[in-house]
Design a protein around this motif. Structure first.
Motif, short mmCIF file in Angstrom:
data_model
loop_
_atom_site.label_atom_id
_atom_site.label_comp_id
_atom_site.label_asym_id
_atom_site.label_seq_id
_atom_site.Cartn_x
_atom_site.Cartn_y
_atom_site.Cartn_z
N THR A 1 0.84 -1.08 0.12
CA THR A 1 0.12 -0.03 0.09
C THR A 1 0.82 1.46 0.09
O THR A 1 2.12 1.28 0.15
CB THR A 1 -0.90 -0.04 1.19
N ALA A 2 0.32 2.49 -0.39
CA ALA A 2 1.29 3.64 0.03
C ALA A 2 1.77 3.85 1.21
O ALA A 2 2.80 4.46 1.13
CB ALA A 2 0.12 4.82 -0.55
N ASP A 3 1.14 3.30 2.40
CA ASP A 3 1.82 3.57 3.47
C ASP A 3 2.86 2.33 3.94
O ASP A 3 3.45 2.39 4.96
CB ASP A 3 0.94 3.82 4.73
N GLY A 4 3.12 1.53 2.98
CA GLY A 4 4.10 0.36 3.05
C GLY A 4 3.38 -0.92 3.68
O GLY A 4 4.14 -1.84 4.01
N ARG A 5 2.43 -0.90 3.81
CA ARG A 5 1.69 -2.24 4.35
C ARG A 5 1.69 -3.16 3.05
O ARG A 5 1.21 -3.04 2.18
CB ARG A 5 0.03 -1.88 4.86
N PHE A 6 1.99 -4.61 3.29
CA PHE A 6 2.25 -5.76 2.50
C PHE A 6 0.88 -6.06 1.98
O PHE A 6 -0.25 -6.42 2.95
CB PHE A 6 2.89 -6.66 3.09
N LEU A 7 0.41 -6.02 0.65
CA LEU A 7 -0.66 -6.48 0.35
C LEU A 7 -0.82 -7.89 -0.22
O LEU A 7 -1.74 -8.85 0.00
CB LEU A 7 -1.16 -5.55 -0.85
N ALA B 1 -10.89 -16.03 2.36
CA ALA B 1 -9.49 -15.55 2.67
C ALA B 1 -9.25 -14.88 0.96
O ALA B 1 -8.48 -13.79 1.08
CB ALA B 1 -8.39 -16.39 2.98
N GLU B 2 -9.36 -15.48 0.22
CA GLU B 2 -9.05 -14.90 -1.31
C GLU B 2 -10.09 -13.61 -1.61
O GLU B 2 -9.68 -12.77 -2.25
CB GLU B 2 -9.36 -16.03 -2.28
N LYS B 3 -11.19 -13.82 -1.11
CA LYS B 3 -12.05 -12.64 -1.35
C LYS B 3 -11.64 -11.54 -0.66
O LYS B 3 -11.61 -10.30 -1.02
CB LYS B 3 -13.51 -12.96 -0.79
N LEU B 4 -11.22 -11.47 0.67
CA LEU B 4 -10.57 -10.51 1.43
C LEU B 4 -9.34 -10.03 0.79
O LEU B 4 -8.98 -8.74 0.66
CB LEU B 4 -10.34 -10.91 2.84
N ARG B 5 -8.53 -10.94 0.33
CA ARG B 5 -7.22 -10.43 -0.21
C ARG B 5 -7.83 -9.86 -1.58
O ARG B 5 -6.95 -8.51 -1.81
CB ARG B 5 -6.50 -11.74 -0.80
N GLN B 6 -8.56 -10.14 -2.51
CA GLN B 6 -8.58 -9.28 -3.59
C GLN B 6 -9.39 -8.12 -3.36
O GLN B 6 -9.27 -6.84 -3.94
CB GLN B 6 -9.89 -10.00 -4.75
N GLN B 7 -10.18 -7.95 -2.35
CA GLN B 7 -10.79 -6.72 -2.03
C GLN B 7 -9.88 -5.70 -1.45
O GLN B 7 -9.93 -4.46 -1.63
CB GLN B 7 -11.93 -6.88 -0.74
N PHE C 1 -6.59 -5.47 -2.40
CA PHE C 1 -6.14 -4.89 -3.79
C PHE C 1 -7.00 -3.87 -4.45
O PHE C 1 -6.61 -2.77 -4.87
CB PHE C 1 -5.71 -6.07 -4.81
N MET C 2 -8.35 -4.37 -4.43
CA MET C 2 -9.45 -3.22 -5.26
C MET C 2 -9.45 -1.94 -4.36
O MET C 2 -9.37 -0.80 -4.96
CB MET C 2 -10.69 -3.98 -5.36
N ASP C 3 -9.29 -1.96 -2.96
CA ASP C 3 -9.43 -0.74 -2.22
C ASP C 3 -8.21 0.24 -2.46
O ASP C 3 -8.30 1.38 -2.05
CB ASP C 3 -9.47 -1.43 -0.55
N GLU C 4 -7.15 -0.58 -2.88
CA GLU C 4 -5.85 0.26 -3.24
C GLU C 4 -5.81 0.85 -4.52
O GLU C 4 -4.96 1.37 -5.14
CB GLU C 4 -4.59 -0.39 -2.74
N GLY C 5 -6.94 0.58 -5.43
CA GLY C 5 -7.05 0.99 -6.68
C GLY C 5 -6.68 0.08 -7.78
O GLY C 5 -6.54 0.38 -8.78
N TYR C 6 -6.12 -1.33 -7.34
CA TYR C 6 -5.74 -2.19 -8.38
C TYR C 6 -7.00 -2.65 -9.32
O TYR C 6 -8.06 -2.94 -8.71
CB TYR C 6 -5.08 -3.43 -7.65
#
Length: 297
Positions: A209-215, A250-256, A258-263
């Motif tokens: 993420t922009a603040d350095g959190r691993f996605l 877990a996969e749904k949360l992971r994708q969300q 990414f999408m929350d970060e604009g991917y």
């Protein structure tokens, strides 16, 4: 594994050859090789092929080695095994190419470095098996084998074959191979992109993420926030020890995340890869407007 010679099966069942043939036609009995049968079981195609290899090993001669897809199965290389594929061997003591429904034999010259005992069976070694398959398989399947070989530490330059049958086909697959690919489906997807002149993504790139959190580490990364994920069936069927429902959530949360970060997240599975143009079209729509870079084969 319970196997019988045809004579012992007929004796135990108190029937003649016509009765055995009826059992074979009905599917109640499976022929492993000439003279050897087994009761039908609900087995994956690759396991049935392996049982046919075990049966063939009882009668193969000195100087005969399992090869090609059969050897790949022993080495754990990612190859497609279809029911119609006969057990494949090479013979080093002469003879000619022969093939029937259960066995394919090809004459070959092998050095000591080209052979190995794998899981108790004589076979072409890992390096020779990879180069043989790279010469013979379609590009996507050859890439999957080369990717797996590179992932296991084989040297790319050592896999190149400067001459002989299929050397140009092998050179293309070896040059394109990438050990960062983690599955047959990922390798096949990447090769299909190349054949469709789709820009080739980077593999397994860590995203933050922009603040350095691993996605996460998506399978494919085209840059500019466009990533791709190949969904292999084993991810969701409990193969890796996790409950399918837990994995899906877990996969749904992971994708969300990414999408929350604009991917932009592109997903596909093996079934979609079998429909020509479906995955390619999905990727092209996501990449629309980006500079075009021709894939290097």
């Amino acid at each position: 594994m319970t196997v019988f010679t045809t004579k012992s099966w007929m004796f135990d069942q108190d029937c003649d050859r016509m009765g055995m043939n009826r059992a074979l036609r009905s599917g109640a009995l499976v022929r492993l090789r000439r003279g050897v049968v087994m009761p039908a079981e609900d087995l994956p195609v690759w396991q049935l092929h392996r049982r046919r290899m075990d049966a063939a090993a009882l009668t193969i001669n000195h100087g005969t080695y399992f090869a090609f897809q059969s050897a790949a199965l022993l080495h754990g290389l990612p190859v497609r095994i279809v029911e119609a594929l006969p057990v494949q061997v090479v013979r080093t003591l002469g003879g000619r190419h022969t093939r029937n429904r259960l066995l394919q034999a090809t004459p070959a010259v092998l050095d000591d470095a080209d052979i190995a005992i794998v899981d108790g069976l004589p076979a072409t070694g890992l390096h020779r098996t990879v180069t043989d398959l790279a010469r013979r398989l379609p590009f996507p399947d050859a890439v999957a084998v080369v990717d797996a070989a590179l992932r296991r530490g084989l040297d790319r330059h050592g896999l190149a074959t400067p001459s002989g049958y299929g050397h140009a086909r092998a050179a293309r697959a070896v040059a394109f191979g990438d050990g960062a690919s983690e599955s047959f489906g990922e390798s096949h997807s990447r090769a299909r992109m190349a054949l469709a002149n789709i820009p080739i993504p980077q593999l397994q790139v860590e995203q933050f993420t922009a603040d350095g959190r691993f996605l996460g580490r998506p399978d494919f990364d085209w840059g500019d926030g466009i990533i791709g994920e190949y969904d292999g069936g084993s991810k969701y069927d409990g193969t890796y020890g996790d409950e399918p429902r837990t994995v899906i959530e877990a996969e749904k949360l992971r994708q969300q995340a990414f999408m929350d970060e604009g991917y932009t997240v592109i997903r596909w599975g093996w079934k979609e890869l079998q429909s020509p143009g479906v995955v390619e079209g999905r990727i092209r729509r996501a990449l629309a407007g980006r500079p075009f870079r021709r894939a290097q084969l």
